[in-house]
Write a protein that holds these residues in place. Structure first.
Motif, PDB file in Angstrom:
ATOM      1  N   ILE A   1       0.849  -1.198   0.000  1.00  0.00           N
ATOM      2  CA  ILE A   1       0.000   0.000   0.000  1.00  0.00           C
ATOM      3  C   ILE A   1       0.883   1.247   0.000  1.00  0.00           C
ATOM      4  N   GLY A   2       0.582   2.168  -0.914  1.00  0.00           N
ATOM      5  CA  GLY A   2       1.489   3.278  -1.184  1.00  0.00           C
ATOM      6  C   GLY A   2       1.549   4.405  -0.181  1.00  0.00           C
ATOM      7  N   ASP A   3       0.477   5.144  -0.007  1.00  0.00           N
ATOM      8  CA  ASP A   3       0.585   6.394   0.752  1.00  0.00           C
ATOM      9  C   ASP A   3      -0.336   6.462   1.965  1.00  0.00           C
ATOM     10  N   ASN A   4      -0.918   5.354   2.337  1.00  0.00           N
ATOM     11  CA  ASN A   4      -1.835   5.340   3.480  1.00  0.00           C
ATOM     12  C   ASN A   4      -1.252   4.459   4.575  1.00  0.00           C
ATOM     13  N   ILE A   5      -0.505   5.080   5.488  1.00  0.00           N
ATOM     14  CA  ILE A   5       0.165   4.327   6.550  1.00  0.00           C
ATOM     15  C   ILE A   5      -0.842   3.589   7.432  1.00  0.00           C
ATOM     16  N   GLN A   6      -1.964   4.240   7.727  1.00  0.00           N
ATOM     17  CA  GLN A   6      -2.966   3.605   8.574  1.00  0.00           C
ATOM     18  C   GLN A   6      -3.499   2.326   7.924  1.00  0.00           C
ATOM     19  N   ALA A   7      -3.792   2.382   6.634  1.00  0.00           N
ATOM     20  CA  ALA A   7      -4.302   1.209   5.919  1.00  0.00           C
ATOM     21  C   ALA A   7      -3.250   0.110   5.869  1.00  0.00           C
ATOM     22  N   SER A   8      -2.002   0.509   5.699  1.00  0.00           N
ATOM     23  CA  SER A   8      -0.909  -0.457   5.658  1.00  0.00           C
ATOM     24  C   SER A   8      -0.777  -1.196   6.980  1.00  0.00           C
ATOM     25  N   ILE A   9      -0.795  -0.451   8.066  1.00  0.00           N
ATOM     26  CA  ILE A   9      -0.651  -1.045   9.396  1.00  0.00           C
ATOM     27  C   ILE A   9      -1.839  -1.948   9.725  1.00  0.00           C
ATOM     28  N   LEU A  10      -3.042  -1.463   9.468  1.00  0.00           N
ATOM     29  CA  LEU A  10      -4.237  -2.236   9.778  1.00  0.00           C
ATOM     30  C   LEU A  10      -4.298  -3.510   8.946  1.00  0.00           C
ATOM     31  N   THR A  11      -3.946  -3.414   7.674  1.00  0.00           N
ATOM     32  CA  THR A  11      -3.949  -4.587   6.801  1.00  0.00           C
ATOM     33  C   THR A  11      -2.964  -5.629   7.301  1.00  0.00           C
ATOM     34  N   THR A  12      -1.764  -5.185   7.643  1.00  0.00           N
ATOM     35  CA  THR A  12      -0.732  -6.106   8.142  1.00  0.00           C
ATOM     36  C   THR A  12      -1.185  -6.776   9.428  1.00  0.00           C
ATOM     37  N   LEU A  13      -1.781  -6.004  10.321  1.00  0.00           N
ATOM     38  CA  LEU A  13      -2.270  -6.544  11.595  1.00  0.00           C
ATOM     39  C   LEU A  13      -3.340  -7.609  11.368  1.00  0.00           C
ATOM     40  N   ILE A  14      -4.287  -7.332  10.473  1.00  0.00           N
ATOM     41  CA  ILE A  14      -5.362  -8.288  10.184  1.00  0.00           C
ATOM     42  C   ILE A  14      -4.792  -9.566   9.579  1.00  0.00           C
ATOM     43  N   LEU A  15      -3.844  -9.423   8.670  1.00  0.00           N
ATOM     44  CA  LEU A  15      -3.235 -10.585   8.021  1.00  0.00           C
ATOM     45  C   LEU A  15      -2.590 -11.510   9.044  1.00  0.00           C
ATOM     46  N   LYS A  16      -1.846 -10.944   9.979  1.00  0.00           N
ATOM     47  CA  LYS A  16      -1.182 -11.765  10.984  1.00  0.00           C
ATOM     48  C   LYS A  16      -2.200 -12.385  11.945  1.00  0.00           C
ATOM     49  N   GLU A  17      -3.252 -11.650  12.283  1.00  0.00           N
ATOM     50  CA  GLU A  17      -4.284 -12.184  13.167  1.00  0.00           C
ATOM     51  C   GLU A  17      -5.061 -13.314  12.497  1.00  0.00           C
ATOM     52  N   LEU A  18      -5.147 -13.260  11.176  1.00  0.00           N
ATOM     53  CA  LEU A  18      -5.853 -14.313  10.431  1.00  0.00           C
ATOM     54  C   LEU A  18      -4.968 -15.539  10.205  1.00  0.00           C
ATOM     55  N   GLY A  19      -3.692 -15.413  10.564  1.00  0.00           N
ATOM     56  CA  GLY A  19      -2.811 -16.566  10.470  1.00  0.00           C
ATOM     57  C   GLY A  19      -1.974 -16.672   9.224  1.00  0.00           C
ATOM     58  N   VAL A  20      -1.826 -15.569   8.476  1.00  0.00           N
ATOM     59  CA  VAL A  20      -0.952 -15.599   7.297  1.00  0.00           C
ATOM     60  C   VAL A  20       0.489 -15.797   7.772  1.00  0.00           C
ATOM     61  N   LYS A  21       1.174 -16.799   7.219  1.00  0.00           N
ATOM     62  CA  LYS A  21       2.490 -17.171   7.736  1.00  0.00           C
ATOM     63  C   LYS A  21       3.581 -16.174   7.382  1.00  0.00           C
ATOM     64  N   HIS A  22       3.567 -15.677   6.143  1.00  0.00           N
ATOM     65  CA  HIS A  22       4.638 -14.777   5.699  1.00  0.00           C
ATOM     66  C   HIS A  22       4.041 -13.494   5.131  1.00  0.00           C
ATOM     67  N   VAL A  23       4.373 -12.381   5.764  1.00  0.00           N
ATOM     68  CA  VAL A  23       3.891 -11.068   5.315  1.00  0.00           C
ATOM     69  C   VAL A  23       5.083 -10.151   5.087  1.00  0.00           C
TER      70      VAL A  23
ATOM     71  N   ILE B   1       7.004  -3.936  12.271  1.00  0.00           N
ATOM     72  CA  ILE B   1       7.750  -5.014  12.934  1.00  0.00           C
ATOM     73  C   ILE B   1       7.051  -5.419  14.230  1.00  0.00           C
ATOM     74  N   LYS B   2       6.591  -4.432  14.985  1.00  0.00           N
ATOM     75  CA  LYS B   2       5.943  -4.717  16.266  1.00  0.00           C
ATOM     76  C   LYS B   2       4.645  -5.501  16.105  1.00  0.00           C
ATOM     77  N   ILE B   3       3.935  -5.284  15.011  1.00  0.00           N
ATOM     78  CA  ILE B   3       2.657  -5.979  14.827  1.00  0.00           C
ATOM     79  C   ILE B   3       2.819  -7.293  14.077  1.00  0.00           C
ATOM     80  N   GLY B   4       4.085  -7.649  13.762  1.00  0.00           N
ATOM     81  CA  GLY B   4       4.309  -8.993  13.251  1.00  0.00           C
ATOM     82  C   GLY B   4       4.729  -9.156  11.815  1.00  0.00           C
ATOM     83  N   ALA B   5       4.978  -8.074  11.090  1.00  0.00           N
ATOM     84  CA  ALA B   5       5.436  -8.225   9.705  1.00  0.00           C
ATOM     85  C   ALA B   5       6.731  -9.033   9.679  1.00  0.00           C
ATOM     86  N   ASP B   6       6.812 -10.019   8.793  1.00  0.00           N
ATOM     87  CA  ASP B   6       7.996 -10.884   8.734  1.00  0.00           C
ATOM     88  C   ASP B   6       9.159 -10.197   8.038  1.00  0.00           C
TER      89      ASP B   6
END
Length: 220
Positions: A74-96, A110-115
């Motif tokens: 996601i390009g210019d929306n930091i909030q959307a980027s962070i929220l998307t990454t958080l949801i992905l990890k909570e849903l169990g995506v192994k590699h983000v 990094i704190k919310i789990g991005a690999d």
């Protein structure tokens, strides 16, 4: 082994990853909230969908947790980027892998789990695509639009053979310029040098030749 990827955000960064993964024969789901971009990649990716990646229901509906690797570009929306990454990890995506716009953004990801966190100015999309598409390619450096240097792990087909015995230059038009073996590095190895299983071969050549070698010898 073919992997399934999802690329969320189809700007310059995400688009380049999507194109390269598709060229490598990977299954790629392309997703963006911009209809024009989705239409552009409909003929490139395996699937292209219009959707809001910050909506957990949308991500669940497309079975996002079943993908081997999801790239949040996601390009210019930091909030959307962070929220998307958080949801992905909570849903169990192994590699983000997530794109960071600045150092603060990187720390949060990094704190919310991005690999893996990538800075577009430091990590070109094509290079990342090559790295994540296979476990045998450790690094990929573009020299030009058509030539690269690649680090490849020697498998059973290569281990135990000499460089001259493999005849890689004649068969594939690429050159082994160095070999990493543990903490040692052999620069300009002799043709008689024997390759050991697990050696890291530093190979230079045209992209099409490297790709042909990778598919035929490394991953066939």
């Amino acid at each position: 082994m073919k992997k399934d990827f999802a690329v969320i955000g189809l700007g310059r960064f995400g688009g380049s990853i999507c194109r390269r993964l598709s060229e490598l024969g990977m299954e790629v789901l392309a997703m963006d909230n911009n209809e024009e971009r989705v239409n552009e990649y409909a003929s490139i990716a395996s699937h292209a969908i219009l959707g809001d990646s910050t909506d957990e229901a949308v991500l669940k509906a497309i079975g996002i947790r079943n993908f081997d690797h999801v790239i949040v570009a996601i390009g210019d929306n930091i909030q959307a980027s962070i929220l998307t990454t958080l949801i992905l990890k909570e849903l169990g995506v192994k590699h983000v892998t997530a794109k960071a716009l600045n150092d603060y953004h990187e720390k949060v990801l990094i704190k919310i789990g991005a690999d893996v966190v990538a800075h577009p100015e430091r990590d070109m999309g094509i290079r990342i695509a090559n790295n994540i598409s296979t476990t045998t390619v450790l690094d990929y450096l573009d020299l030009s639009d058509e030539h690269s240097i690649v680090e490849i792990v020697a498998n059973e087909r290569l281990g135990g053979n000499t460089i001259i015995g493999l005849n890689i230059r004649a068969r594939y038009g690429i050159n082994i310029v160095a070999i990493k073996r543990g903490n040692d590095i052999i620069v300009s190895p002799l043709a008689s040098e024997k390759i050991w299983l697990g050696d890291v071969l530093i190979v230079i050549g045209a992209d099409v030749d490297i790709e042909r070698f990778r598919k035929k010898v490394i991953e066939d």
